[in-house]
Design a protein around this motif. Structure first.
Motif, PDB file in Angstrom:
ATOM      1  N   GLY A  10       0.798  -1.213   0.000  1.00  0.00           N
ATOM      2  CA  GLY A  10       0.000   0.000   0.000  1.00  0.00           C
ATOM      3  C   GLY A  10       0.832   1.264   0.000  1.00  0.00           C
ATOM      4  N   SER A  11       0.158   2.398   0.158  1.00  0.00           N
ATOM      5  CA  SER A  11       0.808   3.704   0.102  1.00  0.00           C
ATOM      6  C   SER A  11       0.383   4.566   1.278  1.00  0.00           C
ATOM      7  N   LEU A  12       1.284   5.465   1.651  1.00  0.00           N
ATOM      8  CA  LEU A  12       0.997   6.498   2.633  1.00  0.00           C
ATOM      9  C   LEU A  12       1.705   7.765   2.199  1.00  0.00           C
ATOM     10  N   ARG A  13       1.157   8.889   2.611  1.00  0.00           N
ATOM     11  CA  ARG A  13       1.812  10.163   2.339  1.00  0.00           C
ATOM     12  C   ARG A  13       2.030  10.878   3.661  1.00  0.00           C
ATOM     13  N   LEU A  14       3.265  11.129   3.985  1.00  0.00           N
ATOM     14  CA  LEU A  14       3.614  11.884   5.177  1.00  0.00           C
ATOM     15  C   LEU A  14       3.787  13.348   4.809  1.00  0.00           C
ATOM     16  N   SER A  15       3.395  14.201   5.734  1.00  0.00           N
ATOM     17  CA  SER A  15       3.570  15.630   5.512  1.00  0.00           C
ATOM     18  C   SER A  15       4.235  16.249   6.731  1.00  0.00           C
ATOM     19  N   CYS A  16       5.027  17.267   6.491  1.00  0.00           N
ATOM     20  CA  CYS A  16       5.708  17.988   7.561  1.00  0.00           C
ATOM     21  C   CYS A  16       5.449  19.477   7.363  1.00  0.00           C
ATOM     22  N   ALA A  17       4.868  20.097   8.370  1.00  0.00           N
ATOM     23  CA  ALA A  17       4.616  21.534   8.327  1.00  0.00           C
ATOM     24  C   ALA A  17       5.669  22.245   9.154  1.00  0.00           C
ATOM     25  N   ALA A  18       6.271  23.266   8.575  1.00  0.00           N
ATOM     26  CA  ALA A  18       7.358  23.986   9.243  1.00  0.00           C
ATOM     27  C   ALA A  18       6.958  25.416   9.545  1.00  0.00           C
ATOM     28  N   SER A  19       7.368  25.883  10.698  1.00  0.00           N
ATOM     29  CA  SER A  19       7.183  27.290  11.027  1.00  0.00           C
ATOM     30  C   SER A  19       8.489  28.015  10.774  1.00  0.00           C
TER      31      SER A  19
END
Length: 124
Positions: A16-25
């Motif tokens: 399967g697949s996953l999408r990780l996201s990282c939000a930066a300040s």
């Protein structure tokens, strides 16, 4: 100072697949290389992927090459990791990382900022 917050982890079946996201300040995000590392209990944190400050250069660990794709959006201060064809050995806590250098590296000590991690579990 840069603060990083990951999201998108979870449980997925092998293949399967996953999408990780990282939000930066922080206003200097677009000047930094960004990357992803992962860690399983009892082992050192290992490099997964990195992307240069403008996104033109990308690096991958051999174990994920061809399956994972790193990308960034400097307008939104985000960096993503698209993970396809997941394997049980990809199970780990995934960490977003930022470097004050413009081009990242695979060396843990070269990275200056870290998120708190998001867990990815790949079942058989």
């Amino acid at each position: 100072q840069v603060q990083l917050v990951e999201s998108g982890g979870g449980l997925v079946q092998a293949g399967g697949s996953l999408r990780l996201s990282c939000a930066a300040s922080g206003r200097t995000f677009s000047s930094y290389a960004m990357g992803w590392f992962r860690q399983i209990p009892g082992k050192e944190r290992e490099f997964v992927a990195a992307i240069s400050w403008r996104g033109g250069t990308k690096y991958y660990a051999d174990s994920v090459k061809g399956r994972f794709t790193i990308s960034r959006d400097n307008a939104r201060n985000t960096v993503d990791l698209q993970m396809n064809s997941l394997k049980p050995e990809d199970t780990a806590v995934y960490y977003c990382a930022g470097s004050r250098e413009r081009f990242g590296s695979s060396v843990y000590d070269d990275w200056n900022y870290w998120g708190q991690g998001t867990r990815v579990t790949v079942s058989t």
